[in-house]
Design a protein around this motif. Structure first.
Motif, PDB file in Angstrom:
ATOM      1  N   ARG A 119       0.838  -1.207   0.000  1.00 43.52           N
ATOM      2  CA  ARG A 119       0.000   0.000   0.000  1.00 43.52           C
ATOM      3  C   ARG A 119       0.875   1.261   0.000  1.00 43.52           C
ATOM      4  NH1 ARG A 119      -1.984   2.806   4.161  1.00 43.52           N
ATOM      5  NH2 ARG A 119      -1.473   1.263   5.746  1.00 43.52           N
ATOM      6  N   ILE A 120       1.920   1.252   0.855  1.00 47.29           N
ATOM      7  CA  ILE A 120       2.790   2.431   0.935  1.00 47.29           C
ATOM      8  C   ILE A 120       3.586   2.606  -0.355  1.00 47.29           C
ATOM      9  CG2 ILE A 120       4.808   3.379   2.119  1.00 47.29           C
ATOM     10  CD1 ILE A 120       3.684   2.038   4.665  1.00 47.29           C
ATOM     11  N   GLN A 121       4.010   1.472  -0.931  1.00 51.66           N
ATOM     12  CA  GLN A 121       4.770   1.553  -2.182  1.00 51.66           C
ATOM     13  C   GLN A 121       3.919   2.183  -3.270  1.00 51.66           C
ATOM     14  OE1 GLN A 121       4.545  -0.431  -5.285  1.00 51.66           O
ATOM     15  NE2 GLN A 121       6.254   0.808  -6.047  1.00 51.66           N
ATOM     16  N   ARG A 122       2.643   1.777  -3.337  1.00 50.61           N
ATOM     17  CA  ARG A 122       1.762   2.329  -4.370  1.00 50.61           C
ATOM     18  C   ARG A 122       1.545   3.816  -4.136  1.00 50.61           C
ATOM     19  NH1 ARG A 122      -1.970  -2.502  -5.124  1.00 50.61           N
ATOM     20  NH2 ARG A 122      -0.566  -3.818  -6.344  1.00 50.61           N
ATOM     21  N   ARG A 123       1.383   4.168  -2.847  1.00 49.47           N
ATOM     22  CA  ARG A 123       1.070   5.555  -2.551  1.00 49.47           C
ATOM     23  C   ARG A 123       2.253   6.488  -2.802  1.00 49.47           C
ATOM     24  NH1 ARG A 123      -0.916   7.738   3.233  1.00 49.47           N
ATOM     25  NH2 ARG A 123      -2.245   5.922   3.180  1.00 49.47           N
ATOM     26  N   THR A 124       3.447   6.041  -2.361  1.00 50.59           N
ATOM     27  CA  THR A 124       4.602   6.935  -2.458  1.00 50.59           C
ATOM     28  C   THR A 124       5.347   6.786  -3.778  1.00 50.59           C
ATOM     29  OG1 THR A 124       6.032   5.302  -1.427  1.00 50.59           O
ATOM     30  CG2 THR A 124       4.989   6.884   0.032  1.00 50.59           C
ATOM     31  N   GLY A 125       5.166   5.663  -4.460  1.00 52.68           N
ATOM     32  CA  GLY A 125       5.881   5.459  -5.714  1.00 52.68           C
ATOM     33  C   GLY A 125       7.354   5.206  -5.557  1.00 52.68           C
ATOM     34  N   MET A 126       7.778   4.814  -4.350  1.00 50.42           N
ATOM     35  CA  MET A 126       9.196   4.506  -4.174  1.00 50.42           C
ATOM     36  C   MET A 126       9.499   3.138  -4.785  1.00 50.42           C
ATOM     37  SD  MET A 126       9.285   3.482  -0.174  1.00 50.42           S
ATOM     38  CE  MET A 126       8.158   2.238   0.463  1.00 50.42           C
ATOM     39  N   SER A 127      10.802   2.872  -4.970  1.00 51.12           N
ATOM     40  CA  SER A 127      11.214   1.565  -5.463  1.00 51.12           C
ATOM     41  C   SER A 127      11.535   0.688  -4.262  1.00 51.12           C
ATOM     42  CB  SER A 127      12.458   1.696  -6.325  1.00 51.12           C
ATOM     43  OG  SER A 127      12.219   2.622  -7.347  1.00 51.12           O
ATOM     44  N   VAL A 128      11.291  -0.593  -4.404  1.00 53.71           N
ATOM     45  CA  VAL A 128      11.512  -1.501  -3.286  1.00 53.71           C
ATOM     46  C   VAL A 128      12.354  -2.682  -3.757  1.00 53.71           C
ATOM     47  CG1 VAL A 128      10.403  -3.054  -1.618  1.00 53.71           C
ATOM     48  CG2 VAL A 128       9.343  -0.858  -2.163  1.00 53.71           C
ATOM     49  N   ILE A 129      13.321  -3.046  -2.934  1.00 60.84           N
ATOM     50  CA  ILE A 129      14.011  -4.324  -3.151  1.00 60.84           C
ATOM     51  C   ILE A 129      13.596  -5.206  -1.995  1.00 60.84           C
ATOM     52  CG2 ILE A 129      16.228  -5.519  -3.250  1.00 60.84           C
ATOM     53  CD1 ILE A 129      17.473  -2.940  -4.272  1.00 60.84           C
ATOM     54  N   ILE A 130      12.902  -6.285  -2.299  1.00 61.78           N
ATOM     55  CA  ILE A 130      12.492  -7.161  -1.219  1.00 61.78           C
ATOM     56  C   ILE A 130      13.265  -8.462  -1.322  1.00 61.78           C
ATOM     57  CG2 ILE A 130      10.415  -7.921  -2.488  1.00 61.78           C
ATOM     58  CD1 ILE A 130       9.198  -8.104   0.494  1.00 61.78           C
ATOM     59  N   ILE A 131      13.879  -8.816  -0.194  1.00 62.90           N
ATOM     60  CA  ILE A 131      14.682 -10.036  -0.152  1.00 62.90           C
ATOM     61  C   ILE A 131      13.878 -11.059   0.616  1.00 62.90           C
ATOM     62  CG2 ILE A 131      16.764 -11.026   0.851  1.00 62.90           C
ATOM     63  CD1 ILE A 131      17.936  -8.168   0.309  1.00 62.90           C
TER      64      ILE A 131
END
Lengths: 274, 342
Positions: B208-220
């Motif tokens: 939800r936060i990724q969609r809202r802020t548009g930041m990039s995420v690396i998930i391990i």
């Protein structure tokens, strides 16, 4: 009451009484500790034949009241004990935390200095210092402070090394915390319980060291009333007037013992495993 | 087409090229990451998948310069918006950490200082990077607590970590990571230490936060369920190398590398009741030992003679797609996932 709380209570009470007597020495002491009355020299304490209540612990070879000298002497012993502990704690903790957190060459330099100084006899160091600077109250504190910092450095180094690997320290680094800030805000507070215990136990050690140095004539020079000086003066009259050395000895043992009891009580109380 | 050519420079926020991590110790060195390439586009979620010890955490930690410099040697280029963060000094890196890139770890129970209040710790990255005054820091902290879905923000600010549950603490860690609006959030197994029900909540929150802020995420992660729900792109790592990469849909629907295939086959299937779960025989090789040829061949059911001699490089398998596989005998299209019982 648990054993640890009993130790804290007993140690704390006796130390509080001694400290109060030291603070209010002019009110508590029956005589001027420096007033010499040759007619009244070497009076035995009250429980021996010839003793009077005027001098409960007798008089020394200059006719000065031993009890008053002990009470005034406690001021210096306690002050030197605490001040030198504070000094060595400051030096040792700074060095230990730096060595443990920064590591590398800093660690090598600091910890090898610790090793080198630990291998060097304290008394020899003290003699060097006093020879160079002269014996005085302040020099005594400096000598004792400098000769005692290694304990703190060793302990704080080990603790900091393990704290550095803890996730919350790593997290603080990952959010951009500067090294100085992390050492002060995240590492130092974790060390306080251990520091309290070590410092308390060291106060006893430092008082012993102070009397030892005064006894050897390396402390505050006579006629200053310090426990070490009283002990040294009493040594010359040990067979004729054993009460002089004995009362200083008993005072030293009592204070150091109660400080150690308090320190051990604190250690047990702060140790979550007991 | 190589990785260098794919995509335009503009949407590439982070480019990692030939990243190598060597752990040095008294007993010799171990190459934990053996030349990893990947790109992270703005606003995308990249999953790094693999078993324990395959180098995924070492990759993330080296991006943040969190590996001890004396015991880990990092080589390769890590370009954040075109500038190499691998070359930054420790002091310069302090300005990147928490501000441009933030990381959350897998241990929420111990990632907060037990002696400081949540409010104080939440304010730390804000104070480091944004230089706000006390009131503004407080307002921002409360805003963040609301953002990560913790009720009674003011009360939480005054609590100590031990008063919060694991899930709450992970939410606080996420809030701290988000406090300076980083471009990249690295989540290193953020749900491994949590209960299953909480895991889903945390992933949902991150999404939800990724969609809202548009930041990039690396998930391990090693949880392929998390990957399918959350990620856009995925890279599969094995023994310090990328063995397969591509979009989540492609890789999970149609795995081409035998290792990816094996990982997917090891997921319990609700329809196959009573069937024995598939496993990949053997273990991840010790990075100190040297294996000739493909590092996966001792465990591979498809291995041929060539696999024992040569190391396969990552190569595009289909002209139309960006997916790449490092294998001499990739799994064929729509081939049934099966492994030997050995």
């Amino acid at each position: 009451m648990t054993a640890s709380k009993a130790k804290i209570a007993i140690g704390g009470t006796v130390i509080a009484l001694i400290v109060l007597a030291a603070i209010f020495a002019p009110l508590v002491a029956p005589h001027d500790p420096y007033q010499q009355q040759v007619i009244l020299r070497l009076k035995p304490p009250v429980w021996m034949t010839g003793g009077t209540w005027r001098f409960p612990l007798g008089t020394d070879s200059y006719g000065r009241d031993v009890l008053s000298r002990l009470i005034f002497g406690s001021r210096l012993s306690i002050l030197v004990g605490i001040a030198s502990v504070v000094l060595s704690m400051l030096i040792g903790t700074t060095a230990g935390v730096l060595a443990g957190y920064v590591g590398g060459k800093t660690e090598e330099v600091i910890m090898r200095t610790v090793d080198a100084q630990t291998a060097f006899p304290d008394v020899l160091l003290a003699i060097l210092f006093v020879a160079a600077l002269g014996g005085s109250f302040l020099n005594l504190i400096v000598v004792l402070g400098i000769s005692g910092w290694m304990v703190y450095a060793r302990i704080m180094f080990g603790l900091t090394r393990s704290l550095r690997e803890r996730p919350f320290v790593e997290a603080a680094v990952s959010f951009g915390g500067r090294s100085g800030y992390i050492m002060l805000r995240h590492i130092l507070p974790q060390l306080v319980p251990v520091l309290t215990v070590v410092a308390t136990l060291q106060v006893g050690q430092m008082i012993l060291q102070e009397t030892a140095l005064s006894f050897l004539g390396l402390g505050v020079p006579p006629p200053a009333a310090t426990w070490g000086n009283i002990l040294a003066e009493g040594r010359d009259r040990l067979f004729l007037a054993p009460w002089i050395a004995n009362s200083a000895g008993i005072a030293i043992v009592t204070l150091v013992l109660t400080v150690n009891i308090l320190g051990n009580g604190l250690r047990e109380w702060l140790d979550p495993k007991s | 087409m190589t990785t260098e050519q794919r995509g335009t420079t503009d949407d590439r926020l982070l480019s990692v090229r030939d990243l190598k991590v060597t752990f040095l110790s008294r007993h010799g060195s171990a190459l934990a990451v053996k030349g990893v390439d990947f790109d992270l586009a703005r606003g995308k979620v990249l999953a790094i998948v693999g078993e324990s010890g395959c180098g995924k955490s070492a990759t993330a930690m080296s991006l943040m310069h969190l590996l001890p410099r004396r015991s880990a040697r990092i080589e390769g280029r890590m370009l954040l918006r075109g500038s190499d963060i691998g070359a930054l000094s420790e002091a310069e890196m302090n300005d990147v950490r928490g501000k441009h890139m933030a990381i959350i770890f897998q241990e929420p129970m111990t990632s907060l200082n037990p002696l400081l209040t949540i409010g104080y710790q939440l304010g730390e990255p804000i104070r480091y990077h944004l230089g706000l005054d006390r009131a503004a820091t407080q307002r921002r902290a409360i805003e963040l607590i609301d953002l990560v879905g913790i009720p009674a923000a003011v009360q939480i600010m005054r609590s100590y970590p031990h008063q919060l549950s694991g899930g709450m603490r992970q939410r606080v860690m996420i809030a701290m990571a988000l406090s300076c609006d980083p471009d990249i959030l690295i989540a290193d197994e953020p749900t491994t230490a949590l209960d299953v029900t909480i895991q889903a909540q945390i992933i949902e929150l991150l999404r939800r936060i990724q969609r809202r802020t548009g930041m990039s995420v690396i998930i391990i992660t090693h949880d392929l369920g998390v990957v399918s729900e959350f990620a856009d792109e995925v890279i599969v790592m094995y023994a310090g190398r990328v063995v397969e990469s591509g979009s989540v849909y492609e890789v999970l629907e149609d795995p081409r590398h035998p290792y990816t295939n094996g990982l997917l086959a090891s997921i319990p299937d609700i329809d196959d009741e009573g069937e024995r779960l598939q496993t990949i025989p053997g273990n991840v090789p010790n990075p100190r030992t040297v294996t000739e040829g493909c590092w996966f061949h001792p465990r591979c059911v498809r291995k041929g003679e060539r696999c024992e001699r040569e190391v396969p490089t990552l190569a595009t398998v289909e002209a139309a797609s960006r997916r790449q596989v490092a294998c001499f005998h990739p799994v064929e299209h729509n081939e049934l996932r099966e492994l030997s019982d050995g």
